[in-house]
Write a protein that holds these residues in place. Structure first.
Motif, PDB file in Angstrom:
ATOM      1  N   LYS A   1       0.840  -1.204   0.000  1.00 56.71           N
ATOM      2  CA  LYS A   1       0.000   0.000   0.000  1.00 56.71           C
ATOM      3  C   LYS A   1       0.870   1.247   0.000  1.00 56.71           C
ATOM      4  O   LYS A   1       0.610   2.210  -0.733  1.00 56.71           O
ATOM      5  CB  LYS A   1      -0.913   0.008   1.221  1.00 56.71           C
ATOM      6  CG  LYS A   1      -2.150  -0.867   1.092  1.00 56.71           C
ATOM      7  CD  LYS A   1      -3.038  -0.712   2.322  1.00 56.71           C
ATOM      8  CE  LYS A   1      -4.315  -1.522   2.188  1.00 56.71           C
ATOM      9  NZ  LYS A   1      -5.178  -1.403   3.401  1.00 56.71           N
TER      10      LYS A   1
ATOM     11  N   LEU B   1      -5.949  -5.468  -3.455  1.00 57.18           N
ATOM     12  CA  LEU B   1      -5.691  -4.033  -3.565  1.00 57.18           C
ATOM     13  C   LEU B   1      -6.230  -3.442  -4.865  1.00 57.18           C
ATOM     14  O   LEU B   1      -6.200  -2.231  -5.060  1.00 57.18           O
ATOM     15  CB  LEU B   1      -4.184  -3.757  -3.448  1.00 57.18           C
ATOM     16  CG  LEU B   1      -3.564  -3.997  -2.063  1.00 57.18           C
ATOM     17  CD1 LEU B   1      -2.058  -3.767  -2.106  1.00 57.18           C
ATOM     18  CD2 LEU B   1      -4.213  -3.094  -1.014  1.00 57.18           C
ATOM     19  N   GLY B   2      -6.690  -4.316  -5.750  1.00 57.72           N
ATOM     20  CA  GLY B   2      -7.307  -3.838  -6.989  1.00 57.72           C
ATOM     21  C   GLY B   2      -6.357  -3.524  -8.121  1.00 57.72           C
ATOM     22  O   GLY B   2      -6.672  -2.687  -8.983  1.00 57.72           O
ATOM     23  N   VAL B   3      -5.194  -4.187  -8.150  1.00 54.88           N
ATOM     24  CA  VAL B   3      -4.254  -3.977  -9.268  1.00 54.88           C
ATOM     25  C   VAL B   3      -4.927  -4.409 -10.570  1.00 54.88           C
ATOM     26  O   VAL B   3      -5.557  -5.472 -10.643  1.00 54.88           O
ATOM     27  CB  VAL B   3      -2.955  -4.779  -9.049  1.00 54.88           C
ATOM     28  CG1 VAL B   3      -2.069  -4.717 -10.287  1.00 54.88           C
ATOM     29  CG2 VAL B   3      -2.207  -4.229  -7.836  1.00 54.88           C
ATOM     30  N   GLU B   4      -4.799  -3.575 -11.595  1.00 52.10           N
ATOM     31  CA  GLU B   4      -5.520  -3.778 -12.854  1.00 52.10           C
ATOM     32  C   GLU B   4      -5.155  -5.085 -13.553  1.00 52.10           C
ATOM     33  O   GLU B   4      -6.014  -5.819 -14.026  1.00 52.10           O
ATOM     34  CB  GLU B   4      -5.225  -2.592 -13.783  1.00 52.10           C
ATOM     35  CG  GLU B   4      -6.012  -2.597 -15.076  1.00 52.10           C
ATOM     36  CD  GLU B   4      -5.728  -1.369 -15.924  1.00 52.10           C
ATOM     37  OE1 GLU B   4      -5.877  -1.465 -17.155  1.00 52.10           O
ATOM     38  OE2 GLU B   4      -5.357  -0.312 -15.360  1.00 52.10           O
TER      39      GLU B   4
ATOM     40  N   LEU C   1      -2.196  -8.349  -4.100  1.00 52.85           N
ATOM     41  CA  LEU C   1      -2.338  -7.493  -5.277  1.00 52.85           C
ATOM     42  C   LEU C   1      -3.775  -7.478  -5.777  1.00 52.85           C
ATOM     43  O   LEU C   1      -4.310  -6.432  -6.166  1.00 52.85           O
ATOM     44  CB  LEU C   1      -1.393  -7.961  -6.392  1.00 52.85           C
ATOM     45  CG  LEU C   1       0.111  -7.793  -6.127  1.00 52.85           C
ATOM     46  CD1 LEU C   1       0.918  -8.467  -7.229  1.00 52.85           C
ATOM     47  CD2 LEU C   1       0.488  -6.317  -6.030  1.00 52.85           C
TER      48      LEU C   1
ATOM     49  N   ARG D   1      -1.216  -0.170  -6.237  1.00 52.11           N
ATOM     50  CA  ARG D   1      -2.494  -0.214  -6.962  1.00 52.11           C
ATOM     51  C   ARG D   1      -2.531   0.773  -8.129  1.00 52.11           C
ATOM     52  O   ARG D   1      -3.396   0.678  -9.004  1.00 52.11           O
ATOM     53  CB  ARG D   1      -3.654   0.064  -6.004  1.00 52.11           C
ATOM     54  CG  ARG D   1      -3.768   1.503  -5.550  1.00 52.11           C
ATOM     55  CD  ARG D   1      -4.957   1.706  -4.636  1.00 52.11           C
ATOM     56  NE  ARG D   1      -4.766   1.032  -3.358  1.00 52.11           N
ATOM     57  CZ  ARG D   1      -5.720   0.912  -2.440  1.00 52.11           C
ATOM     58  NH1 ARG D   1      -6.924   1.375  -2.691  1.00 52.11           N
ATOM     59  NH2 ARG D   1      -5.463   0.323  -1.291  1.00 52.11           N
TER      60      ARG D   1
END
Length: 220
Positions: free
Chosen positions: A60, A91-94, A88, A65
């Motif tokens: 974070k 945390l909403g990583v694309e 990951l 992210r």
């Protein structure tokens, strides 16, 4: 605009990915828990940091992210690879690409949401990067340190033009050795052959020359 990548794990595979992304003009955050490896890439990557990526708070704080694509290239520590991938995802990583140690590891990675799983023994780092950063490249085969064969998708600017008009060999120093059109394959196409949008051009030449052509096609 430059794409932003984060590479976690700077061993042989992760290092190859990191170097090739930088060579193609991308922004790269290089991460490893080993200080010696991070120091090695401090002057190669855009940023290089020592971090334990199994710690959610650490990721974070790194703003992970915000990166478009994260490559998890952790070596033999399967547990760290899995935990990092889970964090990951949470945390909403694309987009997340992960190195798998074996088929069982791959099954777990896919179940927890990895977007792409790669096996270094089957996929060379350069080949993977080429597909990550380009919308035009379908496939890539390295013939030597300098020469490659690449499949490129013809865009709208090429539509209706002959090979003679495009004059790709003179402009870029590469050769179109075949054209794939639907189920048809034209080998050694003639100069008067017209390109159609969506054609797959099989191109051979020096890596840097093919890269120039691909970048020009990406501007379409």
């Amino acid at each position: 605009m430059k794409k932003e990548f984060a590479v976690i794990g700077l061993g042989r595979f992760g290092g190859s990915i990191c170097r090739e992304l930088i060579a193609q003009g991308m922004e790269v955050l290089a991460i490893d828990i080993d200080e010696e490896r991070v120091n090695e890439y401090s002057e190669i990557a855009t940023y290089a940091v020592i971090a334990d990526t199994t710690d959610e708070a650490v990721l974070k704080n790194l703003g992970i992210r915000n990166f478009e694509h994260v490559i998890v290239a952790i070596g033999d520590n399967i547990q760290a690879s899995i935990l990092t991938t889970i964090i990951l995802k949470e945390l909403g990583v694309e987009r997340i690409t992960v190195k798998a140690q074996n088929d069982y590891h791959e099954k777990v990675l896919r179940k927890i949401g990895a977007d792409q799983v790669v096996h270094p023994e089957r996929d060379m780092g350069v080949r993977i990067v080429t597909n990550l950063v380009s919308n035009n490249v379908l496939d890539y085969l390295e013939l030597s340190n300098e020469y490659s064969i690449v499949e490129l998708i013809a865009g709208i600017k090429m539509d209706g033009k002959t090979l003679l008009e495009l004059d790709i060999r003179a402009k870029y120093g590469v050769n179109i050795v075949a054209i794939k059109r639907n189920e048809e394959i034209l080998v050694s196409p003639q100069a008067e052959e017209k390109i159609k949008k969506g054609d797959v051009l099989v191109v051979i030449g020096a890596y840097q020359d093919i890269n120039r052509l691909e970048k020009k096609m990406s501007e379409e």
